[in-house]
Scaffold this motif. Sequence first.
Motif, short mmCIF file in Angstrom:
data_model
loop_
_atom_site.label_atom_id
_atom_site.label_comp_id
_atom_site.label_asym_id
_atom_site.label_seq_id
_atom_site.Cartn_x
_atom_site.Cartn_y
_atom_site.Cartn_z
N ALA A 235 1.12 -0.95 -0.22
CA ALA A 235 0.27 -0.05 -0.26
C ALA A 235 0.95 1.17 -0.32
O ALA A 235 1.79 1.06 0.32
N PRO A 236 0.24 1.84 -0.21
CA PRO A 236 0.90 3.04 -0.19
C PRO A 236 1.81 3.94 0.81
O PRO A 236 1.12 3.56 2.15
N LEU A 237 2.76 4.71 0.94
CA LEU A 237 3.48 4.46 1.89
C LEU A 237 2.81 6.16 2.64
O LEU A 237 2.30 7.04 2.71
N PRO A 238 2.97 6.18 4.01
CA PRO A 238 2.32 7.59 5.20
C PRO A 238 2.91 8.89 4.51
O PRO A 238 4.43 8.82 3.28
N VAL A 239 2.02 9.81 4.13
CA VAL A 239 2.74 11.15 3.99
C VAL A 239 4.05 11.16 4.50
O VAL A 239 5.02 12.93 4.12
N SER A 240 4.27 10.65 5.69
CA SER A 240 5.26 11.06 6.51
C SER A 240 7.15 10.67 5.80
O SER A 240 7.94 10.61 5.88
N GLY A 241 6.40 9.89 4.22
CA GLY A 241 6.95 8.83 3.55
C GLY A 241 8.44 7.62 4.35
O GLY A 241 8.78 7.14 4.10
N GLU A 242 7.39 7.95 5.25
CA GLU A 242 8.87 6.74 5.96
C GLU A 242 7.50 5.54 6.78
O GLU A 242 6.04 5.25 6.64
N GLY A 243 7.95 3.85 6.26
CA GLY A 243 7.78 2.76 6.54
C GLY A 243 8.78 1.72 6.15
O GLY A 243 9.75 1.65 5.76
N ALA A 244 7.74 0.67 6.27
CA ALA A 244 9.12 -0.67 5.74
C ALA A 244 7.81 -1.40 4.85
O ALA A 244 6.73 -1.96 5.16
N ALA A 245 8.49 -2.72 4.33
CA ALA A 245 8.20 -3.76 3.59
C ALA A 245 8.09 -4.87 3.86
O ALA A 245 9.33 -5.26 4.11
N GLU A 246 8.16 -6.05 4.44
CA GLU A 246 8.37 -7.97 4.25
C GLU A 246 7.82 -8.82 3.44
O GLU A 246 7.07 -8.73 2.81
N TRP A 247 8.47 -9.68 3.05
CA TRP A 247 7.98 -10.69 1.83
C TRP A 247 8.50 -11.80 1.81
O TRP A 247 9.88 -11.88 2.24
N HIS A 248 8.21 -13.33 2.34
CA HIS A 248 8.52 -14.37 2.23
C HIS A 248 8.56 -15.17 1.03
O HIS A 248 7.78 -14.90 0.21
N THR A 249 9.93 -15.65 0.94
CA THR A 249 9.85 -16.12 -0.09
C THR A 249 10.75 -16.94 0.29
O THR A 249 11.30 -17.60 0.66
#
Length: 503
Positions: free
Chosen positions: A453-467
């Motif tokens: 999903a789009p990151l917040p307006v703060s511009g900070e965030g993280a994403a994880e994916w498993h493979t």
Amino acid sequence: MCEEHSGIGRRAMFVTGAAAALTLGSVSFASAAGRSEGRETRTVRGTLPTGSPDFVYVPVEVPSGVREIKVAYTYDRPPVPAGTAGNALDIGIFDERGTELGGQGFRGWSGGARTEFFLRADDATPGYLPGPVREGTWHIALGPYTVAPQGLSYEITITLAYGEQGDAVEPEYPPARAKGRGRAWYRGDCHLHSWYSDGRRTPAQIGALARAAGLDFINTSEHNTHAAHAHWADVAGDDLLVMLGEEVTTRNGHVLALGTEPGTFVDWRYRARDNRFGRFARRIRRAGGLVVPAHPHATCIGCNWKFGFGEADAVEVWNGPYTPDDEVALLDWDGMLVASVREGGGDWIPAMGSSDAHRDPDVVGFPQTVVLADDLTREAIQEGIRAGRSYVAESGRVALSFTANGGRGEHAGIGERLKTGRDTPVTVRLEVTGAPRCTIRFVTDQGVLFTSAPLPVSGEGAAEWHTTPAYAAYVRAELRHETAAGPLPGALAAFTNPIFLGR
């Protein structure tokens, strides 16, 4: 005195070891014996037809006692039908040492950026090399970039000034290191143009803009000349590493000679069909530089890369503001990653990004390559680029951390390999700052397999994916801006080189 070069008289076709070239009749001056001052001028005119060779040489017989050569030229620009190229004529000069491909005679090139230039022992027009004006046959080099159906009519005025030569200036070059932070991420822009080719900014102005963009290093890359190398020492400092190079601008694509030794000239007078590029790629490496094809899918005439990537140390995938040709370059590079996996994954070509800034409103550092290097030195930055320990960001505001972790504590970062079993669970994680409303995508040899999903307006965030390595041979990350509508991805805000999975 005026001479005509029109038609087919007084000219000869020859091969310089690469592309065919045309040599016209010589321009002669009176002997300077007993002459201590004054000037003498000759004017030559001619017409080049469509289908002219890539380079046309006008020999100039320079007598002894000359202290300065000045050349001015004009050419006609007749109207042409829509979709037809008009006239464009580049210019440069070689001294009495000759025009041999890769030889010692090069004295300067301004392409189509200037209508006149001069050379003398103590000074020269930007793009040209100061030095003694010696007796012998010099050659004005014309490059008919495009010729209109009506032909290209030109006029060249050559003026020799007689007198005692000035004192040669000893060149001073920037140091090969700056005050770094040890092993850290360093930001740089490796494709920039000053007024020493077709840019409009001085080195000092570029240095100020680089510092304002938060850059730690830059690479000079003037078109087909190394004349700027001696003019960057005052720009470098503890906070800014200035590497020296050239944008080798051929008729079949452009390549950055990135971080060569000071004073290195790399010839450009060949096409892919001449089978000469390997020779000059080796020249770049012998001079301590990297071979980086620039904007490989650019649409300007002669800009599209046709030499293949067998000699490339890296490839410039993102050039200036993100456009459709950058998207094509990114997809083409991703295809090369797939091919490297198919062939065993040992050799792969890292991607980079640079601004190619020339003048206002071009933004220095948009984009920029962020390199993990052992220190802020030329060699360390080059080693990080060559290893692919880098990502590309649209500005200094964007920062990424991209890692892959295996089941038994195995860990790998950008440009590295996570050595683990085919079916071992792997967690891929991207941490982001400075990218408001951007979307994270994980791209593998199968394509895009995760979109956040789009990151917040703060511009900070993280994403994880498993493979697993069996499912994804590599993973790379993209940050994309939101799109207004439609299925196409938004413009890039950043992307990483891949992490390879599996032994």
